[in-house]
Design a protein around this motif. Structure first.
Motif, PDB file in Angstrom:
ATOM      1  N   GLY A  51       0.956  -0.956  -0.122  1.00 47.71           N
ATOM      2  CA  GLY A  51      -0.058   0.060   0.115  1.00 47.71           C
ATOM      3  C   GLY A  51       1.061   1.279   0.091  1.00 47.71           C
ATOM      4  N   VAL A  73      -3.601   0.447  -3.245  1.00 43.74           N
ATOM      5  CA  VAL A  73      -3.439  -0.893  -2.410  1.00 43.74           C
ATOM      6  C   VAL A  73      -3.863  -1.861  -3.283  1.00 43.74           C
ATOM      7  CG1 VAL A  73      -4.360   0.160  -0.374  1.00 43.74           C
ATOM      8  CG2 VAL A  73      -5.980  -0.449  -1.876  1.00 43.74           C
ATOM      9  N   GLU A  74      -3.238  -2.814  -3.215  1.00 51.26           N
ATOM     10  CA  GLU A  74      -3.149  -4.097  -3.856  1.00 51.26           C
ATOM     11  C   GLU A  74      -3.591  -5.485  -2.986  1.00 51.26           C
ATOM     12  OE1 GLU A  74       0.622  -4.129  -5.824  1.00 51.26           O
ATOM     13  OE2 GLU A  74       1.615  -4.928  -4.116  1.00 51.26           O
ATOM     14  N   MET A  80      -6.407  -5.723   0.881  1.00 51.42           N
ATOM     15  CA  MET A  80      -6.557  -4.197   0.670  1.00 51.42           C
ATOM     16  C   MET A  80      -7.086  -3.423   1.876  1.00 51.42           C
ATOM     17  SD  MET A  80      -7.511  -4.174  -3.215  1.00 51.42           S
ATOM     18  CE  MET A  80      -9.079  -4.840  -3.464  1.00 51.42           C
ATOM     19  N   LEU A  83      -4.593  -2.858   4.579  1.00 51.91           N
ATOM     20  CA  LEU A  83      -3.666  -1.678   4.190  1.00 51.91           C
ATOM     21  C   LEU A  83      -4.045  -0.460   4.227  1.00 51.91           C
ATOM     22  CD1 LEU A  83      -1.943  -3.546   1.146  1.00 51.91           C
ATOM     23  CD2 LEU A  83      -0.890  -2.998   3.117  1.00 51.91           C
ATOM     24  N   MET A  84      -5.391  -0.277   3.819  1.00 53.04           N
ATOM     25  CA  MET A  84      -5.702   1.070   3.950  1.00 53.04           C
ATOM     26  C   MET A  84      -6.257   1.444   5.490  1.00 53.04           C
ATOM     27  SD  MET A  84      -6.639   2.840   1.417  1.00 53.04           S
ATOM     28  CE  MET A  84      -7.791   4.155   2.074  1.00 53.04           C
ATOM     29  N   TYR A 244      -7.443   0.955  -6.686  1.00 52.40           N
ATOM     30  CA  TYR A 244      -7.415  -0.578  -6.319  1.00 52.40           C
ATOM     31  C   TYR A 244      -6.945  -1.276  -7.094  1.00 52.40           C
ATOM     32  CZ  TYR A 244     -10.671   1.390  -2.636  1.00 52.40           C
ATOM     33  OH  TYR A 244     -11.356   1.927  -1.493  1.00 52.40           O
TER      34      TYR A 244
END
Length: 567
Positions: A51, A73-74, A80, A83-84, A244
């Motif tokens: 991220g 983010v991945e 995802m 990470l956020m 995303y």
């Protein structure tokens, strides 16, 4: 985190990034961000997924002076979300607490007795807390998992965080729960005797358009979209874009949103398909099964809608319980559509919603008339208005009598391609929603959406008395925005380029033709600019870019060029 820690984490991320994913390596992402005028300032990893937070090089929030941000983010949904949460815990906490609490206040009419406000607010919060969980039966596991990931990421960043799964669910689907109750159900007032429809005022302020083909000067397809919704002393400071890149089969997207929102205010996928949502009051709602709607619908559809036809099919099959409008525009196929939706149903009984007296006096079409002249069939409770849709003009014959019955005067020039029912946004010529709104767009490469249905059957659904009471005098302004945006597009037809398209979707800005429209928007502390109640965005669906503005009208626009990050 100091600059040395940032530098070290970026170096580590660069060295290890080939092991993490099949996406761009760090250097490629740095170049992509740099082309859009960003610098990566923070990175995070979780289960080999990455991220990033990127700060804009010059665009800042007018009031806070904080740089505008875009996140990347991945991973799978949980990753995802984690990470956020880990990167933006403070913003997620603000959105799931202060934003929710403050926006509820904006649903209360300004002239309500101050002593009643805490009671009304408490009832609204009670509905959110107790009824929003009903959406879970219809929410796909990806978005449940993403919310769980956000909660876990926030706890990793701050063990004392106020972020909870329930609050995230309220943020993402709670306002759908409220609207499913407000719009249509008389029994709501029996269930909550301390709540009166006269105490509430629903914010209805959105606009969108799609222009392409002969309408544009440069052959591009522009999708303009402004989402005007109370910022709650939060969104104007937390809003951002998020790129995303799912590790599953879902398409990469760029979303206009804020940390904590899993849903999207507007979004575009890597195939050049974009989507936005507008409020529309209607009787066709189901408070017992609110379903998936609005921001969550946009996010979900954009991950799978590889073209506009597939996107439409997904909205049709999704269980819905609240009336909304969705515009979907496809830059690769130059097609666009407005989906006029209500609750999912096998039978759309449009005639059931208007007041009986209008039917007794034959001021409205009956079932036989609808069967003869409505030129499309509903699809699970929604109607589609494609860019080449031809309105069945036979329904306009009811308008003269409907205007007369409601004491309104109208002239024949109001119904043409460039007509106006109200020449000013303060006009009062509309008989609330008790008329058949004309479709202005006669050209197949122009499509416009504000906050009202156009197709006759869905228009009848909006004639529900409770709906009209809760919408309170919004019809005049909504019709004016539709007519004014249409007029401005037609004035520039054939000469619309990126700069002109941006002006068109920003047509209500205090800096443009109608500075008085948002005169009541809260001003900055120095009084020199006004807050944006939401966001304004323009998508170029050929080059797959989005330019957006949120915060304050004096703020700069920021851009994301999606292919540079995901192709």
């Amino acid at each position: 985190m100091n600059k040395y820690s940032v530098y070290f984490s970026l170096v580590v991320c660069f060295l290890l990034s080939p092991l993490f994913s099949e996406g761009k390596n760090l250097q490629e992402l740095e170049i992509a961000f740099a082309k859009d005028n960003y610098d990566i300032v923070h990175s995070a990893t979780f289960q080999n997924m990455r991220g990033f937070i990127a700060h804009h090089k010059y665009a800042v929030n007018y009031e806070s002076k904080a740089p505008k941000r875009t996140f990347y983010v991945e991973g799978n949904a949980y990753q995802m979300g984690y990470l956020m949460g880990m990167m933006a815990e403070k913003d997620v906490a603000v959105m799931t607490n202060e934003f929710i609490d403050n926006v509820l206040l904006s649903f209360i009419k300004v002239d309500v007795d101050p002593k009643k406000i805490p009671v009304i607010w408490g009832v609204l919060m009670d509905i959110l807390k107790n009824e929003t969980k009903r959406v879970l039966r219809d929410m796909s596991k990806e978005y449940i998992n993403e919310m769980k990931g956000i909660e876990a990421g926030c706890k990793a960043a701050n063990p004392e965080t106020k972020v909870t799964f329930n609050r995230l669910l309220m943020l993402n689907s709670g306002f759908d729960t409220l609207l499913s109750n407000f719009y249509a159900l008389n029994q709501l007032w029996d269930k909550y005797p301390k709540l009166s429809v006269k105490d509430l005022d629903i914010p209805i302020m959105c606009n969108a358009f799609s222009v392409f083909g002969k309408a544009t000067k440069d052959g591009k397809h522009y999708f303009g979209r402004d989402f005007m919704f109370p910022p709650g002393d939060a969104f104007e400071y937390t809003a951002s874009m998020v790129i995303y890149r799912p590790s599953d089969k879902r398409l990469p997207i760029v979303s206009v949103t804020a940390p904590g929102f899993v849903g999207s205010i507007a979004a575009m996928n890597s195939n050049g398909v974009a989507m936005g949502v507008d409020m529309v009051p209607s009787g066709g709602c189901d408070n017992n099964r609110p379903g998936i709607n609005s921001l969550m619908m946009v996010r979900s559809v954009m991950h799978s809608g590889s073209d506009v036809n597939k996107a439409v099919k997904q909205v049709v099959k999704t269980q819905r319980g609240v009336s909304w409008l969705y515009m979907i525009a496809d830059g690769q196929n130059d097609r666009s559509v407005v989906l006029e939706t209500g609750k999912s149903t096998r039978k759309l009984d449009a005639i059931a919603f208007p007041p009986d007296e209008l039917k007794w006096l034959a001021l409205l079409p009956d079932a036989d008339f609808l069967k003869r002249f409505e030129n499309q069939k509903h699809q699970k409770g929604l109607m589609v208005r494609w860019n080449d849709y031809k309105y069945p003009q036979k329904f306009q014959e009811f308008n003269n009598d409907l205007f007369w019955y409601h004491g309104k005067k109208i002239n024949s020039k109001a119904w043409g391609e460039r007509g106006f029912i109200n020449r000013k946004h303060s006009g009062t010529n509309c008989p609330e929603a008790f008329y058949f709104s004309p479709q202005r767009e006669e050209k197949d490469d122009v499509l416009i959406m504000t906050n009202h249905y156009v197709t006759p059957s869905m228009r009848l659904c909006a004639m529900n008395p409770m709906t009209i009471e809760i919408a309170r005098n919004k019809a005049n302004e909504v019709q004016w925005r539709y007519d004014e945006l249409n007029e401005q597009i037609l004035k520039n037809y054939g000469n619309i380029d990126a700069e002109k398209a941006l002006e068109l979707i920003d047509f209500l800005s205090p800096e443009r033709k109608h500075p008085e429209f948002y005169k009541n928007n809260q001003k900055s502390s120095d009084g020199k600019t006004q807050r944006i109640r939401g966001s304004v965005s323009l998508f170029d669906l050929k080059d797959k870019t989005v330019k957006t503005k949120f915060g304050f009208y004096a703020d700069d626009w920021i851009t994301v060029t999606l292919p540079n990050y995901v192709d």
